[in-house]
Write an enzyme that holds these catalytic residues in place. Structure first.
Site, PDB file in Angstrom:
ATOM      1  CG  ASP A   1      13.517  10.867 -17.109  1.00  0.00           C
ATOM      2  OD1 ASP A   1      14.161   9.890 -17.552  1.00  0.00           O
ATOM      3  OD2 ASP A   1      13.962  11.641 -16.236  1.00  0.00           O
TER       4      ASP A   1
ATOM      5  CE  LYS B   1      20.726   7.316 -15.436  1.00  0.00           C
ATOM      6  NZ  LYS B   1      21.403   7.437 -14.145  1.00  0.00           N
TER       7      LYS B   1
HETATM    8  C1  LIG Z   1      15.192   9.529 -13.901  1.00  0.00           C
HETATM    9  C2  LIG Z   1      16.444  10.144 -14.427  1.00  0.00           C
HETATM   10  N1  LIG Z   1      16.365  11.174 -15.280  1.00  0.00           N
HETATM   11  C3  LIG Z   1      17.465  11.734 -15.793  1.00  0.00           C
HETATM   12  C4  LIG Z   1      18.728  11.297 -15.463  1.00  0.00           C
HETATM   13  C5  LIG Z   1      19.914  11.965 -16.070  1.00  0.00           C
HETATM   14  O1  LIG Z   1      20.614  11.075 -16.878  1.00  0.00           O
HETATM   15  P1  LIG Z   1      22.011  11.456 -17.517  1.00  0.00           P
HETATM   16  O2  LIG Z   1      22.821  12.045 -16.417  1.00  0.00           O
HETATM   17  O3  LIG Z   1      22.552  10.153 -18.000  1.00  0.00           O
HETATM   18  O4  LIG Z   1      21.740  12.421 -18.620  1.00  0.00           O
HETATM   19  C6  LIG Z   1      18.849  10.231 -14.580  1.00  0.00           C
HETATM   20  C7  LIG Z   1      20.176   9.723 -14.197  1.00  0.00           C
HETATM   21  O5  LIG Z   1      20.719   9.918 -13.158  1.00  0.00           O
HETATM   22  C8  LIG Z   1      17.684   9.650 -14.043  1.00  0.00           C
HETATM   23  O6  LIG Z   1      17.761   8.636 -13.167  1.00  0.00           O
END
Ligand SMILES: Cc1ncc(COP(=O)(O)O)c(C=O)c1O
Lengths: 140, 406
Positions: free
Chosen positions: B200, B226
């Site tokens: 991730d 992000k």
């Molecule tokens: C480490 C991590 N994983 C997953 C996510 C989920 O991302 P998204 O909401 O853009 O799918 C985030 C975002 O908040 C994150 O910081």
């Protein structure tokens, strides 16, 4: 005869009109939180907790004669300030007046941002809870 | 090459000029989403103004152009993360969708009793899809504990790995603590027991240089928003051989080769995993965000971020009753903290009124909050367009907020 809901709202609007900037408003809000009629510790039960808030807020109500009285608490000071405003306006009013009330002071003192449904302190949740408690009394 | 110039970089991000509650915006919520450079905004606007058409479908000029732009974005991103083949890069709507896709597709081949290993600092997006898989397939979810300093218990990690471990799905950089996990080493260990690894990279792609071949991860996911790109677009990287083996995640247009009512055959990578009309403008915008990063002194930017992160921590230590949540030796420019028994919501609200955007709450990591026995934190997360001066103003505003609440 206690003041009507709108009289109290107008009073609050006037108090807040003295402040020049946001930080002063919030300073005052924090002070108001200290005057909140506190809910008894043993009343801080799950069913008195308002969900959808980042901070925890508990509200309790009881009838005294024809009027409904509220007490509350929160673990965040600003939330305490906000709920103390609501209680100052709605506590010691009749359930009917509580249910019917139009809380225009929120917009006038610039707290409307807290009304957004995603807002972490859940002002909407607090208002719904107070009005619901009023409704429950009416339904009796 | 030392050409990184903070003022020049800031000029690329128009939103940084905004005034909030009468104060210049100080945006310290980059962990939630990053701001967008003008080139990305313009690219998307130009796409809709002059290029809009569906991809992979028409013979006409615009459709062909849109397809080329969409595929160019894929190649740019593939090159940036050092993927061996552009088809290894799948467009998704974000990290969350990427993880769900693997949980479904890889999950199909798992048996009851197989184990999925995650860590105690995962985002909910890397917890819930696995719990859903466990419900469906009877697989077991194992969790690497987090130590007091916000690092992973690597001894426990090693002892949790066994021949039943089918997948290690691990956060590269913690969105809550800023901890950089030693993923290269962890990937090697996981491979040694035959497990696959999903990384991730939602919080690392914008802060660290990433080479999927050097890391040797089998899958990697991140969100475009992000990393200076638009919302609603993200990347799932997967090794070609592995993706070829997996069943598709969703069915529909574009992902098929032939369809009859008796039998449908699937398209090749990457389209096999891109059912339906994709987020074309988003993909093109994201490609532009990576081109933007290629156009600046990225190494200088990473260095600057590191210095900003260190400076933030140093200044924060001056604050009485400060408590860092996690204080790992290796961190990105993200810091979670509490001050005495003040509520994060109060601090966040007062900072907002001074023009400073931080995040408060559990940051979608409730199990991590439970681990530290706290309801939430205040989190400042920086990007390379932030400045030391902003940190000074932040410290000043924080000090004022604390005084008001005490
Ligand atoms: C480490 C991590 N994983 C997953 C996510 C989920 O991302 P998204 O909401 O853009 O799918 C985030 C975002 O908040 C994150 O910081």
């Amino acid at each position: 005869m206690s003041n009507t809901i709108n009289q109290i709202q107008d009073e609050i609007v006037e108090e807040f009109s003295m402040f020049e900037d946001w930080m002063e408003k919030y300073e005052y809000l924090i002070d108001l939180g200290k005057e909140l009629p506190l809910i008894a510790e043993e009343m801080k039960t799950e069913d008195r907790l308002i969900h959808g808030c980042q901070s925890r807020v508990w509200v309790a109500s009881m009838m005294e004669g024809p009027r409904l009285l509220f007490t509350a608490d929160s673990d965040a000071m600003i939330t305490k300030g906000i709920i103390s405003l609501l209680i100052r306006i709605l506590s010691n009013q009749t359930p009917e007046d509580i249910v019917k009330s139009d809380l225009y002071f929120i917009g006038k003192i610039g707290l409307q941002e807290h009304l957004s449904p995603t807002r972490a302190n859940g002002l909407v949740g607090m208002i719904n809870r107070l009005k619901n408690d009023g409704l429950k009394q009416l339904a009796k | 090459m030392d050409t990184f110039n903070a003022e020049e970089i800031r000029a690329h991000f128009p939103i940084l000029q905004e005034v909030i509650h009468g104060k210049p915006l100080i945006y310290f919520d980059n962990g939630a989403t990053s701001q967008k450079p003008t080139v990305v905004i313009d690219r998307i606007s130009n796409y809709y103004s002059h290029e809009n058409s569906n991809v992979h479908r028409g013979v006409h000029f615009l459709s062909d152009q849109a397809t080329q732009a969409y595929e160019l974005a894929r190649s740019t991103i593939a090159a940036f993360i050092h993927a061996k083949h552009a088809q290894e890069v799948i467009f998704t709507k974000g990290t969350t969708e990427g993880i769900n896709a693997i949980a479904f597709s890889l999950g199909e081949s798992l048996q009851s009793g197989d184990e999925i290993l995650i860590s105690g600092m995962e985002h909910h997006a890397n917890i819930v899809p696995w719990q859903m898989l466990c419900e469906r397939k009877g697989t077991l979810l194992k969790v690497i504990p987090v130590l007091d300093n916000g690092t992973l218990d690597l001894e426990a990690f090693e002892s949790l790995l066994n021949e039943k471990t089918k997948l290690l799905s691990i956060i590269h950089v913690s969105n809550t603590l800023g901890t950089i996990n030693p993923v290269e080493w962890m990937i090697e260990k996981a491979h040694a027991v035959g497990a696959k690894v999903l990384l991730d990279a939602a919080q690392s792609i914008q802060h660290l240089s990433i080479d999927v071949q050097a890391l040797d991860c089998d899958f990697m996911v991140f969100s475009g928003h992000k990393v200076f790109g638009p919302t609603g677009i993200g990347i799932l990287y997967g090794k070609k051989d592995i993706l070829n083996e997996l069943p598709p995640y969703q069915g529909g247009g574009d992902m098929i080769e032939t369809v009859t009512f008796e039998k449908t055959t699937y398209n090749e990578l990457p389209l096999k995993f891109e059912a339906g009309t994709p987020n074309i403008a988003g993909a093109i915008g994201l490609g532009e965000a990576f081109s933007f990063m290629n156009s600046i002194d990225l190494r200088g930017a990473y260095q600057k971020e590191k210095e900003l992160g260190a400076y933030l921590r140093e200044r924060m230590r001056e604050i009485p009753s400060i408590r860092f949540i996690g204080d790992a030796p290796e961190t990105c420019s993200t810091l979670s903290f509490l001050v005495g028994d003040l509520h994060p919501f109060d601090l966040g609200t007062l900072l907002d009124k001074q023009g400073i955007a931080v995040r408060t709450g559990h940051h979608c990591t409730q199990p991590l909050m439970q681990r530290f026995n706290i309801p939430g934190t205040v989190r400042a997360s920086l990007a390379f367009y932030n400045t030391k001066n902003e940190i000074d103003l932040f410290i000043h505003a924080l000090t004022r907020s604390i005084r008001m609440l005490s």
